[in-house]
Design an enzyme around this catalytic site. Structure first.
Site, mmCIF file in Angstrom:
data_model
loop_
_atom_site.group_PDB
_atom_site.id
_atom_site.type_symbol
_atom_site.label_atom_id
_atom_site.label_comp_id
_atom_site.label_asym_id
_atom_site.label_seq_id
_atom_site.Cartn_x
_atom_site.Cartn_y
_atom_site.Cartn_z
ATOM 1 N N ASP A 125 0.853 -1.228 0.026
ATOM 2 C CA ASP A 125 -0.166 0.054 -0.114
ATOM 3 C C ASP A 125 0.810 1.262 0.001
ATOM 4 O O ASP A 125 1.930 1.320 0.424
ATOM 5 C CB ASP A 125 -0.844 0.118 1.124
ATOM 6 C CG ASP A 125 -1.932 -0.937 1.249
ATOM 7 O OD1 ASP A 125 -2.630 -1.284 0.069
ATOM 8 O OD2 ASP A 125 -2.799 -0.993 2.292
ATOM 9 N N ARG A 176 -1.542 -0.681 -8.314
ATOM 10 C CA ARG A 176 -2.849 0.001 -8.134
ATOM 11 C C ARG A 176 -2.681 1.380 -8.272
ATOM 12 O O ARG A 176 -1.756 2.062 -7.698
ATOM 13 C CB ARG A 176 -3.154 -0.513 -6.707
ATOM 14 C CG ARG A 176 -4.618 0.227 -6.191
ATOM 15 C CD ARG A 176 -4.686 0.052 -4.646
ATOM 16 N NE ARG A 176 -4.745 -1.332 -4.228
ATOM 17 C CZ ARG A 176 -4.415 -1.559 -2.876
ATOM 18 N NH1 ARG A 176 -3.893 -0.617 -1.978
ATOM 19 N NH2 ARG A 176 -4.528 -2.717 -2.414
HETATM 20 P P1 FDA Z 1 -14.096 9.780 -4.756
HETATM 21 O O1 FDA Z 1 -13.509 10.243 -3.373
HETATM 22 O O2 FDA Z 1 -14.269 10.998 -5.713
HETATM 23 O O3 FDA Z 1 -15.489 9.059 -4.584
HETATM 24 C C1 FDA Z 1 -16.121 8.581 -5.750
HETATM 25 C C2 FDA Z 1 -17.572 8.146 -5.240
HETATM 26 O O4 FDA Z 1 -17.541 7.141 -4.256
HETATM 27 C C3 FDA Z 1 -18.349 9.471 -4.669
HETATM 28 O O5 FDA Z 1 -19.670 9.362 -4.702
HETATM 29 C C4 FDA Z 1 -18.118 9.027 -3.002
HETATM 30 O O6 FDA Z 1 -19.291 9.484 -2.124
HETATM 31 C C5 FDA Z 1 -18.084 7.607 -3.056
HETATM 32 N N1 FDA Z 1 -17.356 7.144 -2.055
HETATM 33 C C6 FDA Z 1 -15.907 7.369 -1.820
HETATM 34 N N2 FDA Z 1 -15.315 6.720 -0.941
HETATM 35 C C7 FDA Z 1 -16.569 6.572 0.044
HETATM 36 C C8 FDA Z 1 -16.667 5.986 1.255
HETATM 37 N N3 FDA Z 1 -15.611 5.854 2.137
HETATM 38 N N4 FDA Z 1 -18.162 5.605 1.802
HETATM 39 C C9 FDA Z 1 -19.057 6.085 0.984
HETATM 40 N N5 FDA Z 1 -18.892 6.377 -0.332
HETATM 41 C C10 FDA Z 1 -17.724 6.805 -0.718
HETATM 42 N N6 FDA Z 1 -5.387 5.574 -0.822
HETATM 43 C C11 FDA Z 1 -4.094 5.651 -0.572
HETATM 44 O O7 FDA Z 1 -3.628 6.826 -0.357
HETATM 45 N N7 FDA Z 1 -3.010 4.502 -0.485
HETATM 46 C C12 FDA Z 1 -3.678 3.310 -0.809
HETATM 47 O O8 FDA Z 1 -2.775 2.412 -0.801
HETATM 48 C C13 FDA Z 1 -5.067 3.083 -1.202
HETATM 49 N N8 FDA Z 1 -5.320 1.843 -1.334
HETATM 50 C C14 FDA Z 1 -6.636 1.794 -1.841
HETATM 51 C C15 FDA Z 1 -7.366 0.561 -2.271
HETATM 52 C C16 FDA Z 1 -8.424 0.458 -2.770
HETATM 53 C C17 FDA Z 1 -8.754 -1.016 -3.488
HETATM 54 C C18 FDA Z 1 -9.409 1.401 -2.979
HETATM 55 C C19 FDA Z 1 -10.698 1.435 -3.730
HETATM 56 C C20 FDA Z 1 -8.900 2.666 -2.689
HETATM 57 C C21 FDA Z 1 -7.533 2.970 -2.099
HETATM 58 N N9 FDA Z 1 -7.350 4.157 -1.367
HETATM 59 C C22 FDA Z 1 -5.984 4.211 -1.063
HETATM 60 C C23 FDA Z 1 -8.163 5.153 -1.181
HETATM 61 C C24 FDA Z 1 -8.254 6.027 -2.463
HETATM 62 O O9 FDA Z 1 -7.117 6.797 -2.649
HETATM 63 C C25 FDA Z 1 -9.437 6.849 -2.137
HETATM 64 O O10 FDA Z 1 -9.259 7.735 -1.261
HETATM 65 C C26 FDA Z 1 -10.818 6.531 -2.299
HETATM 66 O O11 FDA Z 1 -10.860 5.219 -3.230
HETATM 67 C C27 FDA Z 1 -11.808 7.457 -2.764
HETATM 68 O O12 FDA Z 1 -11.484 7.871 -4.025
HETATM 69 P P2 FDA Z 1 -12.612 7.504 -5.328
HETATM 70 O O13 FDA Z 1 -11.563 7.297 -6.305
HETATM 71 O O14 FDA Z 1 -13.520 6.629 -4.961
HETATM 72 O O15 FDA Z 1 -13.020 8.892 -5.597
#
Ligand code: FDA
Length: 302
Positions: A125, A176
């Site tokens: 990660d 990732r």
């Molecule tokens: P965005 O934040 O714009 O969200 C898109 C949509 O999803 C929105 O409608 C939002 O409401 C919904 N949503 C997002 N998070 C939500 C929540 N917690 N509850 C409910 N709804 C939610 N980061 C990092 O810094 N290091 C890492 O190693 C990882 N590893 C990782 C693994 C995996 C499998 C995922 C999916 C994510 C990560 N992350 C991470 C976290 C990532 O950086 C990011 O913060 C979250 O995925 C939210 O970003 P989105 O791309 O979903 O977009």
């Protein structure tokens, strides 16, 4: 973020732990490995892969890091015995990166060795920008020895990421790609969401064009669409990429992606150290955190 959302996020550190626990239960598989295995089994039945994350971050004693590494080796054994479709994700600071980088390397190496023995995979990660360089260097060092069994993460909010993408392409790394979750200074990270999103698309295209296996980790449907468009344009096979989502987030979108025939992996966190992970997830979703706020201050739900 609205003023109300900002207030909610600001007030989270003052919310009693049991209440945070109650509202974050959807994001966490439970406190034991048995809990996590149950969740993975259910996901696998739905045709969804998993990655198991033992909750816990920055350790101050090497002994803690070694204990966590040993537990990860047990997790891999259990995945193999139970014949689950799952791998593991590890955090370098949990493995001792800030105490002793060489010990951290040895700890992660021991986990990857175990994974290799089971023909499995370890994702390192990515944490905040103070450890990005160390994490990438350690990953590349481990990749030389354990090709096919280790990958890491890039974050589209970091200004350095396009350069890191080029480097990962040179190494045909397993990456990732996500937006990034830590509260970073403007000097190192983009603060405007449109730029973070464009940088995500840019990085994704370069990685896929460059022959990297990419875990497209987002719940943002525009980026999911962009991912599907890019893999179609490049004519990639289903085993050359995967989508990734967090446990408990937008299950509807998750099912749509799976039904469309793409591989999807859910990040399954579990363990006793759930608090920092939960507050990060709640900060991401102030609507959910708003319920916490209302519960605390006795404001009625609408
Ligand atoms: P965005 O934040 O714009 O969200 C898109 C949509 O999803 C929105 O409608 C939002 O409401 C919904 N949503 C997002 N998070 C939500 C929540 N917690 N509850 C409910 N709804 C939610 N980061 C990092 O810094 N290091 C890492 O190693 C990882 N590893 C990782 C693994 C995996 C499998 C995922 C999916 C994510 C990560 N992350 C991470 C976290 C990532 O950086 C990011 O913060 C979250 O995925 C939210 O970003 P989105 O791309 O979903 O977009």
């Amino acid at each position: 973020m609205s003023l109300m959302d900002k207030m909610v996020v600001w007030s989270l550190p003052f919310v009693p732990k049991p209440i945070v626990g109650f509202f974050s239960r959807n994001y966490i598989a439970g406190s034991t490995l048995d809990d996590a295995i149950r969740v993975v089994r259910d996901l696998n039945k739905l045709g969804i892969m998993a990655t198991l994350d033992l909750l816990g971050e920055e350790v101050s004693e090497l002994e803690e890091a070694e204990k966590a590494a040993a537990f990860y080796r047990t997790i891999l054994e259990r995945i193999d015995t139970e014949k689950l479709d799952a791998n593991v994700s590890v955090k370098p600071t949990q493995m001792g990166l800030k105490v002793d980088p060489e010990a951290c390397y040895r700890n992660i190496k021991s986990i990857i060795e175990q994974a290799k023995g089971f023909n499995n995979f370890v994702r390192i990660d990515m944490e905040d920008h103070t450890v990005t360089t160390d994490t990438i260097e350690m990953f590349l060092r481990l990749k030389k020895e354990f090709e096919g069994h280790v990958g890491t993460v890039l974050q589209s909010y970091l200004r350095r990421t396009s350069a890191d993408v080029r480097r990962m392409v040179e190494h045909k790394a397993n990456i990732r790609l996500c937006k990034g979750i830590y509260n970073e200074p403007r000097a190192v990270a983009y603060k405007q969401m449109p730029i973070i999103n464009e940088n995500f698309k840019y990085g994704l295209e370069k990685l896929l064009e460059g022959g990297c296996y990419v875990g497209i980790a987002t719940h943002d449907e525009i980026l999911v669409w962009h991912g599907i468009k890019t893999v179609e344009e490049l004519g990639l096979k289903k085993d050359q990429y995967e989508f990734q989502m967090l446990l408990g987030v937008d299950e509807k979108l998750r099912d749509i992606i799976v039904k469309a025939g793409h591989r999807l992996r859910v990040y399954v966190p579990f363990g006793k150290d759930w608090y920092p992970y939960s507050t990060r997830r709640l900060k991401e979703n102030p609507k959910m955190a708003g319920y916490v706020f209302k519960a605390i201050f006795g404001i009625e739900k609408h």
